[in-house]
Design a protein around this motif. Structure first.
Motif, PDB file in Angstrom:
ATOM      1  N   ASN A 245       5.295  -0.756  10.191  1.00 49.77           N
ATOM      2  CA  ASN A 245       4.115   0.114  10.147  1.00 49.77           C
ATOM      3  C   ASN A 245       4.082   1.015   8.918  1.00 49.77           C
ATOM      4  OD1 ASN A 245       3.169  -0.959  12.523  1.00 49.77           O
ATOM      5  ND2 ASN A 245       3.861   0.732  13.803  1.00 49.77           N
ATOM      6  N   LYS A 246       5.159   1.709   8.662  1.00 49.02           N
ATOM      7  CA  LYS A 246       5.176   2.658   7.534  1.00 49.02           C
ATOM      8  C   LYS A 246       4.994   1.928   6.205  1.00 49.02           C
ATOM      9  CE  LYS A 246       5.850   6.901   6.017  1.00 49.02           C
ATOM     10  NZ  LYS A 246       5.198   8.088   6.501  1.00 49.02           N
ATOM     11  N   SER A 247       5.696   0.825   6.032  1.00 54.89           N
ATOM     12  CA  SER A 247       5.566   0.055   4.786  1.00 54.89           C
ATOM     13  C   SER A 247       4.145  -0.450   4.593  1.00 54.89           C
ATOM     14  CB  SER A 247       6.543  -1.128   4.783  1.00 54.89           C
ATOM     15  OG  SER A 247       7.865  -0.675   4.787  1.00 54.89           O
ATOM     16  N   GLU A 248       3.510  -0.883   5.670  1.00 53.85           N
ATOM     17  CA  GLU A 248       2.137  -1.383   5.591  1.00 53.85           C
ATOM     18  C   GLU A 248       1.170  -0.276   5.186  1.00 53.85           C
ATOM     19  OE1 GLU A 248      -1.180  -3.841   5.716  1.00 53.85           O
ATOM     20  OE2 GLU A 248       0.942  -4.341   5.614  1.00 53.85           O
ATOM     21  N   MET A 249       1.326   0.897   5.784  1.00 52.41           N
ATOM     22  CA  MET A 249       0.438   2.013   5.436  1.00 52.41           C
ATOM     23  C   MET A 249       0.613   2.431   3.975  1.00 52.41           C
ATOM     24  SD  MET A 249       0.418   4.309   8.938  1.00 52.41           S
ATOM     25  CE  MET A 249       2.208   4.460   9.054  1.00 52.41           C
ATOM     26  N   LEU A 250       1.855   2.505   3.529  1.00 53.87           N
ATOM     27  CA  LEU A 250       2.112   2.885   2.138  1.00 53.87           C
ATOM     28  C   LEU A 250       1.623   1.817   1.169  1.00 53.87           C
ATOM     29  CD1 LEU A 250       5.633   4.534   2.529  1.00 53.87           C
ATOM     30  CD2 LEU A 250       3.410   5.676   2.223  1.00 53.87           C
ATOM     31  N   ALA A 251       1.718   0.542   1.548  1.00 56.47           N
ATOM     32  CA  ALA A 251       1.196  -0.538   0.707  1.00 56.47           C
ATOM     33  C   ALA A 251      -0.315  -0.421   0.564  1.00 56.47           C
ATOM     34  CB  ALA A 251       1.581  -1.897   1.282  1.00 56.47           C
ATOM     35  N   ASN A 252      -1.014  -0.087   1.660  1.00 58.46           N
ATOM     36  CA  ASN A 252      -2.462   0.123   1.583  1.00 58.46           C
ATOM     37  C   ASN A 252      -2.779   1.249   0.606  1.00 58.46           C
ATOM     38  OD1 ASN A 252      -4.422  -1.354   3.687  1.00 58.46           O
ATOM     39  ND2 ASN A 252      -2.343  -1.301   4.482  1.00 58.46           N
ATOM     40  N   ARG A 253      -2.037   2.341   0.713  1.00 59.22           N
ATOM     41  CA  ARG A 253      -2.239   3.476  -0.209  1.00 59.22           C
ATOM     42  C   ARG A 253      -2.000   3.048  -1.653  1.00 59.22           C
ATOM     43  NH1 ARG A 253       2.504   7.596  -0.554  1.00 59.22           N
ATOM     44  NH2 ARG A 253       3.258   5.766  -1.663  1.00 59.22           N
ATOM     45  N   ASP A 254      -0.830   2.487  -1.903  1.00 53.20           N
ATOM     46  CA  ASP A 254      -0.442   2.162  -3.273  1.00 53.20           C
ATOM     47  C   ASP A 254      -1.360   1.130  -3.907  1.00 53.20           C
ATOM     48  OD1 ASP A 254       1.618   3.956  -2.898  1.00 53.20           O
ATOM     49  OD2 ASP A 254       3.156   2.414  -2.609  1.00 53.20           O
TER      50      ASP A 254
END
Length: 166
Positions: free
Chosen positions: A84-93
Motif C-alpha cells: 500500500n505505502k509503495s503504491e501511494m508513493l509511486a502515484n505521487r512520484d
C-alpha cells in the motif's frame, strides 16, 4: 510500476477551461464514488500491460477557471499484490515527475480506516495538492492543479465531497 501518471502525462494542463459557478455531483458507478466538481468531467480509460499483468486506469478531468480537478483509480490484475505505502508513493512520484514539479510535503492520512497520503507539490506557476487512498485493491487519487501558484480556493470543497459507496 505504471500508475495514474501515464494518462495524466497526456493531459494538457493549460487547456481551455470552463467557468462554472454551480458545481455538479458526479457519480461513478464503476468507480463506486461520488465527488463534487465545477463541471462535468471528461473521462479517459486506458488499459496497459506491465510485468505484473494488465491494469486499467480510469481518469476524470475537469478544467475550471485557473484550476484543474482530477479523480482516478486503477484496477490491477488480480494476481498482482502491491504494498500500500509503495503504491501511494509511486502515484505521487509519477504524477509529480510527469508535470515537472517538486514535492513540498507528504503526510499520512486515512479515509474510513483505509490508508492514504496527502501531498503538495509545485512547479513553475503550479500548485498541486493530492490525496491518494488505497481502498480494497484500488488506489484512488484526487488531484487539484492550480495555475496560480497557490492552493485552489475550492480544494476543501473538492476533497470533502469525495465519498466511496455504491
Amino acid at each position: 510500476m505504471k500508475t495514474l501518471l501515464f494518462i495524466c502525462i497526456s493531459i494538457n494542463l493549460f487547456s481551455a477551461s470552463v467557468n462554472a459557478q454551480d458545481w455538479v455531483s458526479y457519480r461513478s458507478v464503476a468507480g463506486k464514488f461520488t465527488v463534487q466538481l465545477p463541471s462535468w468531467p471528461k473521462e479517459t480509460v486506458d488499459t496497459s500491460d506491465s510485468e505484473h499483468g494488465p491494469y486499467v486506469t480510469h481518469l476524470f478531468v475537469c478544467n475550471a477557471d485557473k484550476d484543474i480537478f482530477l479523480v482516478g483509480w486503477v484496477d490491477y490484475d488480480t494476481s498482482f499484490h502491491f504494498d500500500n505505502k509503495s503504491e501511494m508513493l509511486a502515484n505521487r512520484d509519477n504524477f509529480v515527475k510527469a508535470v515537472g514539479a517538486t514535492v513540498y510535503e507528504t503526510k499520512d492520512i486515512s479515509y474510513k480506516g483505509n490508508p492514504g497520503i496527502e501531498f503538495t507539490a509545485g512547479g513553475e506557476n503550479l500548485f498541486i495538492s493530492s490525496r491518494v487512498y488505497i481502498i480494497g485493491r484500488r488506489p484512488y487519487q484526487l488531484i487539484t492543479v492550480s495555475k496560480t501558484g497557490k492552493a485552489s480556493r475550492d480544494l476543501n470543497r473538492f476533497y470533502n465531497s469525495f465519498k466511496i459507496g455504491r
